[in-house]
Design a protein around this motif. Structure first.
Motif, mmCIF file in Angstrom:
data_model
loop_
_atom_site.group_PDB
_atom_site.id
_atom_site.type_symbol
_atom_site.label_atom_id
_atom_site.label_comp_id
_atom_site.label_asym_id
_atom_site.label_seq_id
_atom_site.Cartn_x
_atom_site.Cartn_y
_atom_site.Cartn_z
ATOM 1 N N ILE A 1 2.618 -4.328 10.895
ATOM 2 C CA ILE A 1 1.381 -3.744 10.378
ATOM 3 C C ILE A 1 0.434 -4.853 9.942
ATOM 4 O O ILE A 1 0.841 -6.006 9.765
ATOM 5 C CB ILE A 1 1.648 -2.774 9.198
ATOM 6 N N ILE B 1 11.033 0.221 3.693
ATOM 7 C CA ILE B 1 10.393 0.378 5.006
ATOM 8 C C ILE B 1 9.210 -0.578 5.151
ATOM 9 O O ILE B 1 9.040 -1.187 6.206
ATOM 10 C CB ILE B 1 9.966 1.841 5.236
ATOM 11 N N THR B 2 8.408 -0.713 4.097
ATOM 12 C CA THR B 2 7.263 -1.616 4.204
ATOM 13 C C THR B 2 7.703 -3.066 4.419
ATOM 14 O O THR B 2 7.020 -3.812 5.112
ATOM 15 C CB THR B 2 6.338 -1.527 2.970
ATOM 16 N N ARG C 1 6.729 -5.067 7.907
ATOM 17 C CA ARG C 1 5.597 -5.900 7.471
ATOM 18 C C ARG C 1 5.006 -6.735 8.600
ATOM 19 O O ARG C 1 3.816 -7.030 8.594
ATOM 20 C CB ARG C 1 6.001 -6.785 6.300
ATOM 21 N N PHE D 1 -0.357 -4.040 4.400
ATOM 22 C CA PHE D 1 0.881 -4.367 3.690
ATOM 23 C C PHE D 1 0.592 -4.796 2.260
ATOM 24 O O PHE D 1 1.293 -4.389 1.330
ATOM 25 C CB PHE D 1 1.649 -5.477 4.420
ATOM 26 N N ASP D 2 -0.430 -5.622 2.086
ATOM 27 C CA ASP D 2 -0.776 -6.120 0.752
ATOM 28 C C ASP D 2 -1.234 -5.015 -0.194
ATOM 29 O O ASP D 2 -1.268 -5.225 -1.407
ATOM 30 C CB ASP D 2 -1.855 -7.200 0.845
ATOM 31 N N GLY E 1 3.728 0.630 -4.023
ATOM 32 C CA GLY E 1 5.063 1.226 -4.108
ATOM 33 C C GLY E 1 5.889 0.588 -5.215
ATOM 34 O O GLY E 1 6.592 1.282 -5.953
ATOM 35 N N ARG F 1 -1.717 -7.246 7.768
ATOM 36 C CA ARG F 1 -1.403 -7.889 6.484
ATOM 37 C C ARG F 1 -2.164 -7.236 5.321
ATOM 38 O O ARG F 1 -1.617 -7.072 4.231
ATOM 39 C CB ARG F 1 -1.735 -9.385 6.573
ATOM 40 N N TRP G 1 10.307 3.769 0.562
ATOM 41 C CA TRP G 1 8.957 3.286 0.882
ATOM 42 C C TRP G 1 8.916 1.757 0.815
ATOM 43 O O TRP G 1 8.419 1.100 1.732
ATOM 44 C CB TRP G 1 7.975 3.903 -0.091
ATOM 45 N N ILE G 2 9.441 1.196 -0.247
ATOM 46 C CA ILE G 2 9.430 -0.260 -0.420
ATOM 47 C C ILE G 2 10.252 -0.937 0.669
ATOM 48 O O ILE G 2 9.824 -1.938 1.251
ATOM 49 C CB ILE G 2 9.941 -0.626 -1.826
ATOM 50 N N ILE H 1 -0.089 -1.410 0.305
ATOM 51 C CA ILE H 1 0.911 -0.355 0.157
ATOM 52 C C ILE H 1 2.218 -0.842 -0.470
ATOM 53 O O ILE H 1 2.854 -0.093 -1.208
ATOM 54 C CB ILE H 1 1.186 0.378 1.486
ATOM 55 N N HIS H 2 2.628 -2.064 -0.196
ATOM 56 C CA HIS H 2 3.889 -2.544 -0.750
ATOM 57 C C HIS H 2 3.811 -2.746 -2.271
ATOM 58 O O HIS H 2 4.672 -2.232 -2.998
ATOM 59 C CB HIS H 2 4.334 -3.824 -0.035
#
Length: 70
Positions: A31, A23-24, A28, A36-37, A43, A33, A20-21, A39-40
């Protein structure tokens, strides 16, 4: 045996969170911002919790391997 079952589950979750980390980070730029801010770091936070749990579940092995009495 209960520890071993929990450890297997935690290990699977760790792999999923690591993917997950990664892929994000790779997507980045593709997607939003704000997404991203959210989900990353989530994770990463979950990953740190699972790593801590992993260490706790493996503490017996760590103790026997690195803190042997001579």
């Amino acid at each position: 045996m209960k520890n071993q079952k929990a450890l297997k589950i935690v290990n699977i979750i760790l792999v999923v969170l690591l993917i997950w980390i990664m892929i994000t980070v790779v997507i980045r730029d593709m997607i939003d911002r704000a997404v991203f801010d959210k989900i990353h770091p989530l994770g990463g936070f979950l990953f740190i919790i699972c790593v801590s749990l992993h260490v706790v579940l493996n503490f017996g092995w760590i103790e026997n391997t690195y803190f042997k009495k001579k």
